[in-house]
Design a protein around this motif. Structure first.
Motif, PDB file in Angstrom:
ATOM      1  N   PHE B 312    -130.385 -17.352  50.707  1.00 57.20           N
ATOM      2  CA  PHE B 312    -130.854 -18.404  49.810  1.00 57.20           C
ATOM      3  C   PHE B 312    -129.835 -18.620  48.689  1.00 57.20           C
ATOM      4  N   HIS B 313    -129.616 -19.915  48.381  1.00 64.10           N
ATOM      5  CA  HIS B 313    -128.565 -20.245  47.423  1.00 64.10           C
ATOM      6  C   HIS B 313    -129.093 -21.018  46.227  1.00 64.10           C
ATOM      7  N   GLY B 314    -130.391 -21.200  46.122  1.00 65.87           N
ATOM      8  CA  GLY B 314    -130.955 -21.983  45.025  1.00 65.87           C
ATOM      9  C   GLY B 314    -130.941 -23.469  45.338  1.00 65.87           C
ATOM     10  N   GLY B 315    -131.805 -24.201  44.655  1.00 63.56           N
ATOM     11  CA  GLY B 315    -131.894 -25.639  44.886  1.00 63.56           C
ATOM     12  C   GLY B 315    -132.374 -25.972  46.284  1.00 63.56           C
ATOM     13  N   GLY B 316    -133.005 -25.015  46.948  1.00 62.30           N
ATOM     14  CA  GLY B 316    -133.523 -25.263  48.290  1.00 62.30           C
ATOM     15  C   GLY B 316    -132.496 -25.058  49.384  1.00 62.30           C
ATOM     16  N   ARG B 317    -131.270 -24.719  48.998  1.00 63.40           N
ATOM     17  CA  ARG B 317    -130.245 -24.534  50.034  1.00 63.40           C
ATOM     18  C   ARG B 317    -130.427 -23.176  50.719  1.00 63.40           C
ATOM     19  N   VAL B 318    -130.480 -23.223  52.036  1.00 62.41           N
ATOM     20  CA  VAL B 318    -130.728 -22.018  52.829  1.00 62.41           C
ATOM     21  C   VAL B 318    -129.710 -21.954  53.969  1.00 62.41           C
ATOM     22  N   THR B 319    -129.154 -20.740  54.173  1.00 65.70           N
ATOM     23  CA  THR B 319    -128.306 -20.525  55.341  1.00 65.70           C
ATOM     24  C   THR B 319    -129.125 -19.812  56.404  1.00 65.70           C
ATOM     25  N   PHE B 320    -129.063 -20.321  57.608  1.00 71.36           N
ATOM     26  CA  PHE B 320    -129.828 -19.750  58.717  1.00 71.36           C
ATOM     27  C   PHE B 320    -128.895 -18.915  59.591  1.00 71.36           C
ATOM     28  N   LEU B 321    -129.324 -17.676  59.841  1.00 76.49           N
ATOM     29  CA  LEU B 321    -128.493 -16.732  60.594  1.00 76.49           C
ATOM     30  C   LEU B 321    -129.186 -16.334  61.886  1.00 76.49           C
ATOM     31  N   ASP B 322    -128.409 -15.840  62.816  1.00 72.71           N
ATOM     32  CA  ASP B 322    -128.918 -15.211  64.033  1.00 72.71           C
ATOM     33  C   ASP B 322    -129.605 -16.194  64.973  1.00 72.71           C
ATOM     34  N   PHE B 323    -128.878 -16.590  65.975  1.00 73.46           N
ATOM     35  CA  PHE B 323    -129.409 -17.529  66.958  1.00 73.46           C
ATOM     36  C   PHE B 323    -129.481 -16.891  68.337  1.00 73.46           C
ATOM     37  N   GLY B 324    -129.889 -15.625  68.336  1.00 77.25           N
ATOM     38  CA  GLY B 324    -129.976 -14.881  69.589  1.00 77.25           C
ATOM     39  C   GLY B 324    -131.193 -15.247  70.421  1.00 77.25           C
ATOM     40  N   LEU B 325    -132.099 -15.980  69.847  1.00 74.34           N
ATOM     41  CA  LEU B 325    -133.357 -16.250  70.542  1.00 74.34           C
ATOM     42  C   LEU B 325    -133.700 -17.725  70.379  1.00 74.34           C
ATOM     43  N   VAL B 326    -132.950 -18.562  71.066  1.00 81.09           N
ATOM     44  CA  VAL B 326    -133.127 -20.009  70.934  1.00 81.09           C
ATOM     45  C   VAL B 326    -133.697 -20.577  72.229  1.00 81.09           C
ATOM     46  N   LYS B 327    -134.663 -21.453  72.073  1.00 73.42           N
ATOM     47  CA  LYS B 327    -135.244 -22.110  73.246  1.00 73.42           C
ATOM     48  C   LYS B 327    -134.967 -23.609  73.142  1.00 73.42           C
ATOM     49  N   HIS B 328    -134.414 -24.153  74.206  1.00 69.10           N
ATOM     50  CA  HIS B 328    -134.216 -25.599  74.273  1.00 69.10           C
ATOM     51  C   HIS B 328    -135.323 -26.185  75.150  1.00 69.10           C
ATOM     52  N   PHE B 329    -136.001 -27.198  74.626  1.00 67.54           N
ATOM     53  CA  PHE B 329    -137.081 -27.815  75.383  1.00 67.54           C
ATOM     54  C   PHE B 329    -136.575 -29.076  76.080  1.00 67.54           C
ATOM     55  N   THR B 330    -137.154 -29.349  77.245  1.00 70.70           N
ATOM     56  CA  THR B 330    -136.860 -30.624  77.890  1.00 70.70           C
ATOM     57  C   THR B 330    -137.720 -31.700  77.224  1.00 70.70           C
ATOM     58  N   ALA B 331    -137.353 -32.937  77.472  1.00 72.93           N
ATOM     59  CA  ALA B 331    -138.160 -34.038  76.934  1.00 72.93           C
ATOM     60  C   ALA B 331    -139.587 -33.927  77.478  1.00 72.93           C
ATOM     61  N   GLY B 332    -139.693 -33.532  78.742  1.00 74.68           N
ATOM     62  CA  GLY B 332    -141.001 -33.387  79.365  1.00 74.68           C
ATOM     63  C   GLY B 332    -141.841 -32.298  78.726  1.00 74.68           C
ATOM     64  N   GLU B 333    -141.175 -31.244  78.242  1.00 70.92           N
ATOM     65  CA  GLU B 333    -141.912 -30.173  77.578  1.00 70.92           C
ATOM     66  C   GLU B 333    -142.316 -30.570  76.165  1.00 70.92           C
ATOM     67  N   MET B 334    -141.473 -31.379  75.519  1.00 70.06           N
ATOM     68  CA  MET B 334    -141.761 -31.775  74.138  1.00 70.06           C
ATOM     69  C   MET B 334    -142.847 -32.832  74.059  1.00 70.06           C
ATOM     70  N   TYR B 422    -143.796 -22.321  76.500  1.00 68.77           N
ATOM     71  CA  TYR B 422    -144.209 -22.448  75.097  1.00 68.77           C
ATOM     72  C   TYR B 422    -144.451 -21.097  74.425  1.00 68.77           C
ATOM     73  N   VAL B 423    -144.293 -20.019  75.202  1.00 66.89           N
ATOM     74  CA  VAL B 423    -144.593 -18.703  74.633  1.00 66.89           C
ATOM     75  C   VAL B 423    -143.862 -18.498  73.310  1.00 66.89           C
ATOM     76  N   ILE B 424    -142.623 -18.945  73.270  1.00 68.56           N
ATOM     77  CA  ILE B 424    -141.787 -18.692  72.102  1.00 68.56           C
ATOM     78  C   ILE B 424    -142.318 -19.417  70.862  1.00 68.56           C
ATOM     79  N   LEU B 425    -143.063 -20.515  71.088  1.00 65.87           N
ATOM     80  CA  LEU B 425    -143.573 -21.271  69.949  1.00 65.87           C
ATOM     81  C   LEU B 425    -144.582 -20.476  69.132  1.00 65.87           C
ATOM     82  N   GLN B 426    -145.131 -19.426  69.742  1.00 66.96           N
ATOM     83  CA  GLN B 426    -146.059 -18.599  68.983  1.00 66.96           C
ATOM     84  C   GLN B 426    -145.400 -18.067  67.726  1.00 66.96           C
ATOM     85  N   ARG B 427    -144.077 -18.030  67.769  1.00 73.82           N
ATOM     86  CA  ARG B 427    -143.356 -17.552  66.598  1.00 73.82           C
ATOM     87  C   ARG B 427    -143.529 -18.459  65.392  1.00 73.82           C
TER      88      ARG B 427
END
Lengths: 305, 481
Positions: B312-334, B422-427
């Motif tokens: 966190f950097h203040g003013g709402g600025r946030v750095t996001f780390l760690d993308f080891g668990l990313v799910k890409h959805f198809t248009a059909g899933e979304m 959608y299991v991952i969305l439970q997160r």
């Protein structure tokens, strides 16, 4: 995190097996030892005791030991194992851990207490009609040899196998454990070959008595074991049976589980995976990780020297 | 990029403001669930494991502690195998996944999994250097201008080192334990044992779906190139964003077991406790925008809302780390997910909502349950976006969501399903809401959602929304240019 009642925890006899073994282990691994004890961090004995296959070794060891009618009679008539079987097993584990990792004073003290108890363990075996005494060096030597042989067998089949020279070293190192309980040094096998000769020599005296059948039947089932452990226990008991010499299996009337006689690489892996899960459960008990780290730090310090 | 060394603090509610005035009240409404949430944070991610295990082990001062940890370092691939082989690495990953099966785990299982994570020491500097050399062709001192042999954090199945590239950029280098991939792949092959363990440790869960999910996620994580691609995907998507930052990947210094990214620094999650509520609200708004903008805009979800993964950097600025668990959805899933939100929150058409749920596979078709009961059961998940106006995320809300999620006594339970994709969305429910609740973040969540929802495309409702709209416009122009 465990304030609530845990599912699968029964009140039957074997509940708390892991907890009580963990308590025995953590209390027997010294925090501040006076010396390195009778083995020391560079010994083969330390390595063998820490091997993943140790539960198989322990179970096989009990199976072997129970085949001596007089040794079995002593346990059966005196130890009261039926009242608290897990307590009896944990006490044995605490003793062997203390002898292995404790300083000399602790190990000798523990051995002295066991010898004092043995003085009162004597009687007549109802099966053979022979008199027995737990302090009889011949019985003590059998119990010792069964343990050493089982550790080697379990390591070879399911653990990290020892090179031949280390196996000899292990047998030689362990002689002191038998001495501590009163076995004359010159009678204790001090090499793998000597151990084999001893086992061959003693085999005619062995047999499965009703007491052995009863106690081993209990050990294989362990009623009341936590659900998490029960299924793993079956795998590990099967591995212990497979690690027995064939003649011992025949005396019990047991067969090795499929794929374990001989042990296929796939089944070896599966047994090791079951041992790994059991080890993870053990590791979660309070103090176990810290006790292991104490040992590992001492082992590494010894290796740097 | 320290992986959440403050986590111990996060797990204990910080005594601040209202919360400090009623500590008992916070705990009493649902002891079981509160404990579950605390455990969720403990188990969720390996990021904090050195620091977390350490205080219990070594009460001594930091320097002494560091030395002891180094004394226990893994020095060879054999050490790694002994520590993480024979199912332990797999169980550890299961423990990390437990952040979305948490309520289904027995206390003993939860304890086992978190202790296991504690038990993994870092690699020795030599072993880490050896992996870098194998992956990048030369030892780290030659690949990088400056290499810090001391790891600064544990990472998923590896550890993070700081370095400076030869052209002077500060970077974080994640190095994987050698041999771990082979070990874990072999152990994942013992399906019978895994099924048995999962049946016991998470009896309430669909074991096969969970096992399939575990296998997929772990297999993905073993190859850092995938994570590098995902992180670069997010970095590209959010390039120039006013408040969301994602460190870029240095592709030529990344490989299967090594991933190098720009080094980011900032305040840890636990430090936000000492920030003003206005700052915390802004941080919460950014996290919320990140999660739902990624989902609706990029059809991607970073399934790792662990407190250690934000700076966190203040003013709402946030750095996001760690993308080891990313799910890409198809248009059909979304599509069904969007339809559900639209029908419930915008059209307010319960029957259409129910049909969308069935289409997504969340509800068995023609279940003998009245639609009102379906809406009643699901409403809590949409609670913060049903009406305009400021709402405060609370720990209680996160708890209510979690409780509803694991409410197997509901009349709907027999007909409700969570399809695998959608299991991952439970997160979102179990992680993000818990995080925002921890911040007590206040915002017009509905207004923000309307900005993001593609079926509304509402006007900016906050200053951050204004800035984000400008960023989107600039990006649109940039793309068409």
């Amino acid at each position: 995190m465990t304030t609530g009642p845990e599912p699968g925890r029964g009140t039957a006899a074997a509940a708390g097996l892991v907890e009580r073994f963990a308590e025995a282990f953590t209390s027997a691994v010294p925090a501040d030892p006076e010396d390195d004890g009778f083995f020391g961090p560079a010994s083969v004995t330390w390595r063998v005791s820490a091997d993943l296959s140790a539960p198989v070794a322990g179970l096989r060891s009990l199976m072997m030991q129970a085949l001596h009618p007089l040794a079995m009679a002593g346990v059966d008539q005196h130890s009261g194992w039926r009242l608290d079987p897990v307590g009896r097993l944990a006490a044995t584990s605490r003793y062997t851990t203390t002898v292995c990792y404790g300083d000399r004073a602790s190990a000798a003290g523990a051995a002295g207490r066991v010898r004092a108890i043995h003085e009162h363990v004597r009687g007549v075996d109802t099966v053979t009609g022979r008199r027995y005494a737990a302090s009889d060096p011949a019985l003590l030597l059998w119990v010792h040899a069964a343990l050493v042989d089982s550790a080697l067998a379990a390591c070879a089949l399911f653990g990290t196998p020892l090179p031949g020279a280390d196996a000899d070293r292990y047998v030689a190192e362990m002689t002191v454990a038998a001495e501590l309980l009163g076995v004359p040094r010159q009678t204790i096998p001090d090499s793998v070959a000597a151990l084999r000769r001893y086992l061959d020599r003693v085999r005619p005296e062995l047999g499965r008595t009703p007491a052995a059948a009863e106690s081993m039947g209990y050990l294989l089932r362990l009623p009341g074991l936590d659900e998490e452990i029960a299924a793993l226990w079956q795998d590990i008991a099967g591995a212990a049976i497979a690690a027995l010499p064939r003649w011992a299996r025949q005396q019990y009337g047991w067969q090795a589980p499929p794929g374990l006689d001989p042990v296929t690489p796939e089944r070896r892996t599966q047994v090791r995976q079951a041992l790994g899960v059991l080890d993870a459960v053990f590791l979660a008990e309070p103090g176990v990780l810290e006790a292991r780290q104490r040992l590992e730090l001492r082992r590494r310090a010894a290796m740097r020297k | 990029m320290k992986g959440g060394e403050d986590e111990g603090k996060v797990a204990q509610p910080k005594g601040r403001g209202k919360r400090a005035a009623q500590p008992a009240g916070r705990r009493s409404p649902g002891l079981r669930v509160s404990r579950g949430l605390a455990a969720l944070r403990l188990v969720a991610r390996g990021g904090a494991r050195y620091a977390r295990g350490a205080p219990r082990l070594f009460a001594a001062a930091g320097e002494h502690r560091q030395r002891l940890r180094n004394d226990l370092a893994l020095r060879t691939a054999e050490d790694v195998a002994a520590t993480l082989g024979t199912m332990k690495g797999v169980l550890m990953k299961l423990g990390q996944m437990a952040s979305y099966v948490d309520e289904g785990l027995s206390p003993a299982a939860r304890r086992t999994l978190s202790r296991l994570t504690d038990s993994v020491p870092p690699m020795s500097p030599e072993l880490a250097a050896q992996v870098v050399a194998e992956e990048l062709g030369r030892p780290p001192e030659r690949v990088f201008g400056t290499w810090d042999p001391e790891p600064i954090a544990a990472a998923s199945i590896g550890q993070v080192h700081r370095a400076i590239t030869r052209d002077g950029r500060a970077v974080a280098v994640k190095v994987q334990y050698p041999g771990i991939a082979e070990t874990i792949e072999a152990d994942l092959g013992n399906v019978a044992l895994l099924r048995r363990m999962l049946k016991i440790t998470a009896p309430a869960q669909d074991v096969d779906a969970l096992l399939a999910e575990l296998r997929d996620r772990v297999t993905e994580e073993l190859d850092y190139r995938r994570e590098a691609r995902n992180q670069q995907f997010f970095a590209d998507y959010y390039r120039g964003h006013p408040t969301i930052g994602v460190p870029g990947i240095i592709g030529e210094l990344s490989a299967r077991r090594v991933v190098t990214s720009e080094l980011a620094d900032g305040a840890r999650f636990a430090e936000l406790a000492g920030w003003s509520q206005a700052e915390r609200d802004l941080a919460g708004e950014t996290i919320y925008r990140f999660v739902f903008r990624s989902l609706y805009g990029a059809r991607a979800f970073n399934g790792d809302p662990h407190p250690g993964n934000y700076l966190f950097h203040g003013g709402g600025r946030v750095t996001f780390l760690d993308f080891g668990l990313v799910k890409h959805f198809t248009a059909g899933e979304m599509a069904p997910l969007a339809a559900m939100a639209r029908h419930l929150c915008v059209d307010r058409d319960p029957e259409a909502f129910r049909r969308a749920m069935e289409e997504a596979g969340f509800l068995v078709p023609d279940a003998p349950v009245p639609t009102e009961a379906v809406v009643e059961h699901m409403a809590v998940f949409y609670d913060t976006v049903r009406e305009r106006g400021p709402r405060t995320m609370t720990g209680e809300y996160a708890t209510a969501v979690t409780r509803r999620f694991f409410d197997f006594r509901s009349p709907l339970a027999a007909y409700a399903r969570i399809p695998r994709s959608y299991v991952i969305l439970q997160r979102i429910n179990l992680g993000v809401f818990a995080l925002l609740g921890e911040l007590s973040a206040t915002a017009d969540w509905r207004g923000i959602a309307e900005e993001i929802w593609p079926f509304v495309q509402g006007p900016p409702c906050t200053p951050m929304g204004e800035a984000e709209a400008a960023w989107r416009e600039a990006r649109r122009l940039g793309r068409s240019a």
